[in-house]
Scaffold this motif. Structure first.
Motif, PDB file in Angstrom:
ATOM      1  N   THR A   8      -8.477   3.844 -11.261  1.00  0.00           N
ATOM      2  CA  THR A   8      -7.216   4.388 -10.946  1.00  0.00           C
ATOM      3  C   THR A   8      -6.206   3.474 -12.183  1.00  0.00           C
ATOM      4  O   THR A   8      -5.438   2.426 -11.586  1.00  0.00           O
ATOM      5  CB  THR A   8      -6.204   4.555  -9.964  1.00  0.00           C
ATOM      6  OG1 THR A   8      -7.722   5.287  -8.835  1.00  0.00           O
ATOM      7  CG2 THR A   8      -4.679   5.578  -9.905  1.00  0.00           C
ATOM      8  N   GLY A   9      -5.938   4.127 -13.027  1.00  0.00           N
ATOM      9  CA  GLY A   9      -4.884   3.416 -14.057  1.00  0.00           C
ATOM     10  C   GLY A   9      -5.628   2.407 -15.091  1.00  0.00           C
ATOM     11  O   GLY A   9      -6.510   1.597 -14.659  1.00  0.00           O
ATOM     12  N   VAL A  45      -1.181   4.636 -15.723  1.00  0.00           N
ATOM     13  CA  VAL A  45      -0.967   3.591 -15.144  1.00  0.00           C
ATOM     14  C   VAL A  45      -0.758   3.977 -13.488  1.00  0.00           C
ATOM     15  O   VAL A  45      -0.658   5.003 -13.587  1.00  0.00           O
ATOM     16  CB  VAL A  45       0.281   2.095 -15.909  1.00  0.00           C
ATOM     17  CG1 VAL A  45      -0.589   2.842 -17.401  1.00  0.00           C
ATOM     18  CG2 VAL A  45       1.877   3.329 -15.956  1.00  0.00           C
ATOM     19  N   SER A  46      -0.651   2.506 -13.571  1.00  0.00           N
ATOM     20  CA  SER A  46      -0.291   2.435 -11.939  1.00  0.00           C
ATOM     21  C   SER A  46       1.311   3.424 -11.735  1.00  0.00           C
ATOM     22  O   SER A  46       1.662   3.547 -12.321  1.00  0.00           O
ATOM     23  CB  SER A  46      -0.335   1.031 -10.876  1.00  0.00           C
ATOM     24  OG  SER A  46       0.734  -0.053 -11.711  1.00  0.00           O
ATOM     25  N   ASP A  63       2.503   3.164  -3.748  1.00  0.00           N
ATOM     26  CA  ASP A  63       1.803   4.053  -4.310  1.00  0.00           C
ATOM     27  C   ASP A  63       2.537   5.554  -3.869  1.00  0.00           C
ATOM     28  O   ASP A  63       2.917   6.646  -4.870  1.00  0.00           O
ATOM     29  CB  ASP A  63       0.351   4.135  -5.054  1.00  0.00           C
ATOM     30  CG  ASP A  63       0.269   2.644  -5.774  1.00  0.00           C
ATOM     31  OD1 ASP A  63       1.265   2.227  -6.268  1.00  0.00           O
ATOM     32  OD2 ASP A  63      -0.734   2.453  -5.583  1.00  0.00           O
ATOM     33  N   ARG A  99      -1.008  11.692 -10.339  1.00  0.00           N
ATOM     34  CA  ARG A  99      -1.828  11.020 -11.040  1.00  0.00           C
ATOM     35  C   ARG A  99      -2.988  12.310 -11.970  1.00  0.00           C
ATOM     36  O   ARG A  99      -3.353  11.332 -12.534  1.00  0.00           O
ATOM     37  CB  ARG A  99      -2.908  10.232  -9.712  1.00  0.00           C
ATOM     38  CG  ARG A  99      -2.521   9.480  -9.335  1.00  0.00           C
ATOM     39  CD  ARG A  99      -3.335   8.594  -8.581  1.00  0.00           C
ATOM     40  NE  ARG A  99      -3.429   7.843  -7.611  1.00  0.00           N
ATOM     41  CZ  ARG A  99      -3.109   6.599  -7.919  1.00  0.00           C
ATOM     42  NH1 ARG A  99      -3.100   6.284  -8.970  1.00  0.00           N
ATOM     43  NH2 ARG A  99      -2.955   5.974  -6.968  1.00  0.00           N
ATOM     44  N   GLN A 136       3.209   2.218  -9.826  1.00  0.00           N
ATOM     45  CA  GLN A 136       4.668   1.182  -9.608  1.00  0.00           C
ATOM     46  C   GLN A 136       4.502   0.546 -11.232  1.00  0.00           C
ATOM     47  O   GLN A 136       6.000   0.480 -11.744  1.00  0.00           O
ATOM     48  CB  GLN A 136       4.704   0.134  -9.438  1.00  0.00           C
ATOM     49  CG  GLN A 136       4.012   0.426  -7.383  1.00  0.00           C
ATOM     50  CD  GLN A 136       3.919  -0.790  -6.727  1.00  0.00           C
ATOM     51  OE1 GLN A 136       3.940  -2.009  -7.532  1.00  0.00           O
ATOM     52  NE2 GLN A 136       3.276  -0.765  -5.816  1.00  0.00           N
ATOM     53  N   GLU A 137       3.852   0.803 -12.614  1.00  0.00           N
ATOM     54  CA  GLU A 137       4.121   0.796 -13.714  1.00  0.00           C
ATOM     55  C   GLU A 137       4.679   1.807 -14.064  1.00  0.00           C
ATOM     56  O   GLU A 137       5.858   1.739 -15.057  1.00  0.00           O
ATOM     57  CB  GLU A 137       2.710   0.345 -14.101  1.00  0.00           C
ATOM     58  CG  GLU A 137       2.855   0.024 -15.611  1.00  0.00           C
ATOM     59  CD  GLU A 137       3.298  -1.618 -15.738  1.00  0.00           C
ATOM     60  OE1 GLU A 137       3.134  -1.957 -15.379  1.00  0.00           O
ATOM     61  OE2 GLU A 137       3.474  -1.618 -16.986  1.00  0.00           O
ATOM     62  N   ASP A 163      -3.700   0.414 -17.070  1.00  0.00           N
ATOM     63  CA  ASP A 163      -3.824  -0.941 -16.789  1.00  0.00           C
ATOM     64  C   ASP A 163      -4.312  -2.191 -16.140  1.00  0.00           C
ATOM     65  O   ASP A 163      -4.290  -2.966 -16.147  1.00  0.00           O
ATOM     66  CB  ASP A 163      -2.081  -1.181 -16.127  1.00  0.00           C
ATOM     67  CG  ASP A 163      -1.803  -0.147 -14.670  1.00  0.00           C
ATOM     68  OD1 ASP A 163      -2.064   0.857 -14.500  1.00  0.00           O
ATOM     69  OD2 ASP A 163      -0.401  -0.118 -14.646  1.00  0.00           O
ATOM     70  N   ARG A 164      -4.492  -0.965 -14.976  1.00  0.00           N
ATOM     71  CA  ARG A 164      -5.884  -1.806 -13.284  1.00  0.00           C
ATOM     72  C   ARG A 164      -6.679  -2.023 -14.497  1.00  0.00           C
ATOM     73  O   ARG A 164      -7.848  -2.856 -14.124  1.00  0.00           O
ATOM     74  CB  ARG A 164      -5.797  -0.970 -11.983  1.00  0.00           C
ATOM     75  CG  ARG A 164      -4.470  -0.997 -11.802  1.00  0.00           C
ATOM     76  CD  ARG A 164      -4.868  -0.222 -10.202  1.00  0.00           C
ATOM     77  NE  ARG A 164      -4.257  -0.524  -9.453  1.00  0.00           N
ATOM     78  CZ  ARG A 164      -2.982   0.496  -8.621  1.00  0.00           C
ATOM     79  NH1 ARG A 164      -4.395   2.078  -8.219  1.00  0.00           N
ATOM     80  NH2 ARG A 164      -2.276   0.354  -7.543  1.00  0.00           N
ATOM     81  N   ARG A 188       0.472  -1.139  -0.159  1.00  0.00           N
ATOM     82  CA  ARG A 188       0.119  -0.552   0.792  1.00  0.00           C
ATOM     83  C   ARG A 188       0.765   1.352  -0.313  1.00  0.00           C
ATOM     84  O   ARG A 188       0.445   2.584  -0.512  1.00  0.00           O
ATOM     85  CB  ARG A 188      -1.162   0.087   1.169  1.00  0.00           C
ATOM     86  CG  ARG A 188      -2.317  -0.698   1.226  1.00  0.00           C
ATOM     87  CD  ARG A 188      -2.854  -1.065   2.556  1.00  0.00           C
ATOM     88  NE  ARG A 188      -3.861  -0.635   2.607  1.00  0.00           N
ATOM     89  CZ  ARG A 188      -4.384  -0.178   4.350  1.00  0.00           C
ATOM     90  NH1 ARG A 188      -4.166  -1.062   4.787  1.00  0.00           N
ATOM     91  NH2 ARG A 188      -4.719   0.832   4.284  1.00  0.00           N
TER      92      ARG A 188
END
Lengths: 484, 320
Positions: free
Chosen positions: B217-218, B85-86, A71, B115, B88-89, B220-221, A68
């Motif tokens: 959100t994202g 995308v997220s 991000d 974001r 991390q991506e 890719d998700r 968590r």
């Protein structure tokens, strides 16, 4: 070796304690051993289970946090990160702190407020993770902490560290241990109480036996061990009682024999005294006999010879010589009688039967009663001289008693030679006497003659028996064994 | 004479009962001492720890230590990205791009992920970021607000623009956007994506059209949500869909495209109008020539971009 030497006094002491303590000690020891073993085992298992569960929980929390937080870190949303950290701390049990560090080790968020424990930031540092995490035990003022580090976003976004406190584990362990120890104490107490009753039941007979043995040692035979059950202790008590009974009987017999011995010893002394005085009397009698009879006769013989010397008339000489020869013959008979009284030569020359025959004749003549004498066996054989003398003197004493006390008219003397023994019986029809009364009488002189007869018989391994009833005569049996 | 319980005579020995008791008590005391000793030894043995852990003082608080930055004293160029995308991506994709750019301009490029395009615009406007990549809508807004200037536009499949796709599960019987009426539908980024849904019903609001409208959100998700059957359909960015087809073809294979929006400009790379012209030029050149080098090409391939091109006009017809 030294251990052996150290243990030796303990072993000696342990073996020396009473049976009660041993049994109760065994019970107590077993319960304690079991209890302590259980405490250690439970402690170990509880600690291992708790620790494993705590590690798993910490890992779960840290992984969740890492997922968590990634991000928030990448988006630099540190407020959300701090909220996440605080929220996780609030909702998780046993979590003492949470740290989120960036890849350089700088603190991004933590649960301590403005400041941070300075030792904590560099602790559990490194880039090596086994299985995707790293656990480090830390010692703190609050006890042991388990610091679980999980990398965030493969370590590129930093690391999250969750510190789990073992306080609850320690509290649980302490509580469990206390409860178990209380239980052990209670069970030990119960064990001791439970062991006490059988111990008392088991050892009471043993202690009684010990006390009884001491009493028996002091010759107190009146007590007996209580036989409660048929077990080994009961059997021991029974055997002990049998032994005490035997000892008591043996002691009574011994006392009785001792009394008899004492009486016999006294009698023997009296007998000895009487023998000595009888010897003196006999000497006096012989002296008197020699002086009064033999000496007087010899004096008469000397006077007659002197008178004879002065007689000239031949017929008168012949008459005087005849008188003197008669006188000489009388002297010779007197001397012969005297000698016979001292020691019957017949006993030596012809044996017991002839000597007793002659003795019976003498007494019959002297007492003027009828004495019947029978000898059976004795076909030219001779008994040992001691046996012959003893039997002769016993018969002589019996006839003397007849003469002195029996007032009998008829007496019967029987001698019978068997295979291995010779029996002499002297029976009269006199007034008789109560044998037991006389033998147990305090008037020792009354029974001294009888005691002498018994002693003579005993000297040659014989046995003397007297049967008599007042008014119905007396019979004396004496049986003497001999070797062929 | 004393008698036992059953009436048997009981002898009284020299050693009395009280003497026995005293001896027993004495021995019991010794026994309990021995037991206590053994217990202590057992417990001590049970409590021993193998190793001593490092000590920390929880109650001694101090300000956190700050690790000094790298010896590289060059001022980094801050590159803000509005993520489609997220995070991390996005970090993985744009991290590589930032590094490649940094190498080309000879200056470290620090990546800042956000974001919303508005956040990126704010960063550039306040000069907290020198460079940004954001959706065309965000760029237009920035351009209007403070003169955000485009340096380069990604070329994907030889085009500077691409549509958004309406996707459903590959196993779904839904074949056209109109069939999604009354279904659950996900929007990945409603601010960047066109509001109009190509359902062919002319102006009908999505809230009325779908049974349920979700915001994921994202992009890719959103694709994964369709692939795993969490939603019936989704509107996703065409560029992200193309990229995911390269990086996670399994997921994309579980979906199918049943419609698309009108094309719009690929997210441009833009800078503050006040940026040093030298730097701007360096950046522009770096971007436009990125595909000429192996490292840059690899980065662009991962981003599913052919190359960067100068803004303005379509690429088509001007060669690949």
């Amino acid at each position: 070796m030294s251990v052996k030497r150290l243990l030796r006094p303990i072993i000696v002491w342990a073996l020396g304690v009473s049976v009660r303590v041993k049994i109760m000690g065994i019970a107590l020891g077993l319960v304690l051993l079991l209890g302590v073993g259980a405490v250690i085992q439970v402690q170990g298992v509880t600690r291992a289970t708790f620790t494993r569960e705590m590690d798993e929980r910490a890992l779960s929390i840290a992984r969740d946090m890492a997922a968590r937080a990634a991000d928030f870190i990448l988006l630099e949303d540190f407020v959300a990160l701090r909220d996440l950290v605080l929220e996780t701390l609030a909702s998780s049990k046993d979590v003492r702190y949470i740290l989120v560090l960036d890849g350089r080790g700088n603190v991004l968020a933590h649960t301590f407020g403005h400041f941070l424990p300075p030792d904590l930031q560099p602790a559990n540092a490194g880039n090596q993770y086994t299985g995707g995490f790293r656990i480090q035990r830390l010692a703190s003022e609050e006890g042991i902490l388990r610091d679980v580090a999980v990398p965030i976003f493969q370590g590129r976004a930093g690391v999250v560290r969750v510190g789990m406190s073992e306080e609850r584990l320690e509290q649980t362990l302490t509580r469990t241990t206390q409860q178990l120890l209380l239980l052990v104490a209670a069970v030990s107490l119960l064990g001791v109480l439970a062991a006490y009753l059988p111990t008392v039941i088991l050892t009471r007979p043993l202690l009684e036996l010990r006390d009884l043995t001491r009493a028996v040692g002091r010759k107190v035979f009146s007590s007996r061990a209580q036989v409660r059950f048929g077990d080994e202790i009961g059997q021991l008590a029974t055997a002990f009682n049998a032994m005490v009974e035997n000892l008591e009987r043996a002691d009574a017999e011994r006392s009785h024999l001792l009394d008899e011995l004492r009486v016999k010893e006294q009698m023997r002394l009296q007998l000895l005294d009487k023998v000595i005085s009888a010897q003196e009397d006999e000497r006096k009698r012989v002296a008197r006999e020699l002086h009064d009879e033999t000496s007087q006769s010899l004096t008469s013989l000397l006077v007659g010879l002197k008178v004879l010397g002065s007689v000239v008339d031949l017929p008168e000489v012949r008459e005087k010589a005849a008188e003197l020869r008669a006188l000489g013959g009388k002297i010779l008979r007197d001397v012969h009688d005297l000698a016979f009284q001292l020691r019957p030569s017949l006993l030596d020359s012809l044996g017991l039967a002839a000597a007793v025959q002659r003795l019976a004749e003498d007494y019959a003549e002297k007492l003027g009663i009828h004495i019947d004498c029978h000898a059976v066996g004795f076909e030219g054989r001779r008994l040992p001289p001691g046996t012959e003398t003893a039997l002769y003197r016993i018969v002589q004493e019996a006839l003397t008693n007849v003469a002195k006390h029996a007032e009998a008219k008829n007496v019967s003397v029987i001698l019978r030679e068997g295979e291995a023994s010779v029996l002499a019986v002297v029976e009269d029809d006199g007034k008789g006497f109560p044998v037991a009364e006389v033998m147990g009488s305090a008037a020792k002189d009354k029974r001294l003659g009888l005691f002498g007869m018994e002693e003579r018989a005993a000297l040659v391994a014989g046995k003397l028996t007297i049967e008599s009833t007042p008014g119905e005569g007396t019979t004396v049996f004496v049986e003497v064994p001999f070797e062929q | 004479m004393r008698r036992g319980p059953l009436g048997h005579p009981r002898a009284t020995g020299r050693c009395s009962g009280s003497e026995d008791r005293e001896r027993t008590v004495r021995h019991l005391k010794g026994l309990s001492a021995l037991a206590t000793l053994s217990l202590g030894v057992f417990l001590l043995a049970g409590c021993s720890e193998q190793d001593e852990p490092p000590r920390v003082r929880l109650w001694a608080l101090a300000p956190p230590e700050v690790t000094p930055t790298d010896a590289d004293s060059r001022v980094p160029l801050r590159f803000a990205v509005a993520l489609a995308v997220s995070p991390q991506e996005g970090y993985q994709l744009y991290g590589d791009l930032a590094e490649a750019l940094g190498q080309k301009i000879g200056r470290p490029v620090h990546l800042i992920l956000r974001r919303a395009f508005s956040e990126v615009n704010d960063l550039v406007r306040s000069r907290e970021a020198e460079m940004a990549q954001l959706c065309s809508r965000g760029f237009l807004q920035g351009h209007a607000d403070f003169g955000l200037t485009a340096l380069a536009v990604p070329v994907v499949n030889r085009r500077k623009s691409r549509p958004s796709y309406v996707i459903v599960s590959a196993e779904s019987e839904i074949g056209t956007p109109a069939e999604l009426a009354g279904k659950t539908f996900a929007f990945a980024d409603p601010l960047c994506a066109p509001e109009a849904f190509p359902a062919g019903r002319g102006g009908q609001r999505p809230e009325a059209f779908f049974r349920r409208k979700l915001l994921i959100t994202g992009h890719d998700r959103a694709i994964r949500a369709v692939a795993e059957g969490l939603v019936d359909g989704a509107l996703v960015d065409g560029l992200v869909y193309a990229r995911l087809a390269l990086t996670d073809p399994g997921q994309v294979a579980k979906t199918k495209v049943i419609g698309e929006t009108a094309p719009y400009m690929n997210p441009p790379v833009a800078v503050h109008p006040g940026l040093d012209p030298t730097v701007r030029e360096k950046l522009r050149r770096a971007l436009l020539t990125l595909h000429e080098e192996q490292t840059g090409r690899a980065v662009l391939t991962r981003l599913a971009i052919d190359r960067f091109a100068a803004p303005g006009g379509e690429v088509d017809g001007r060669g690949r």
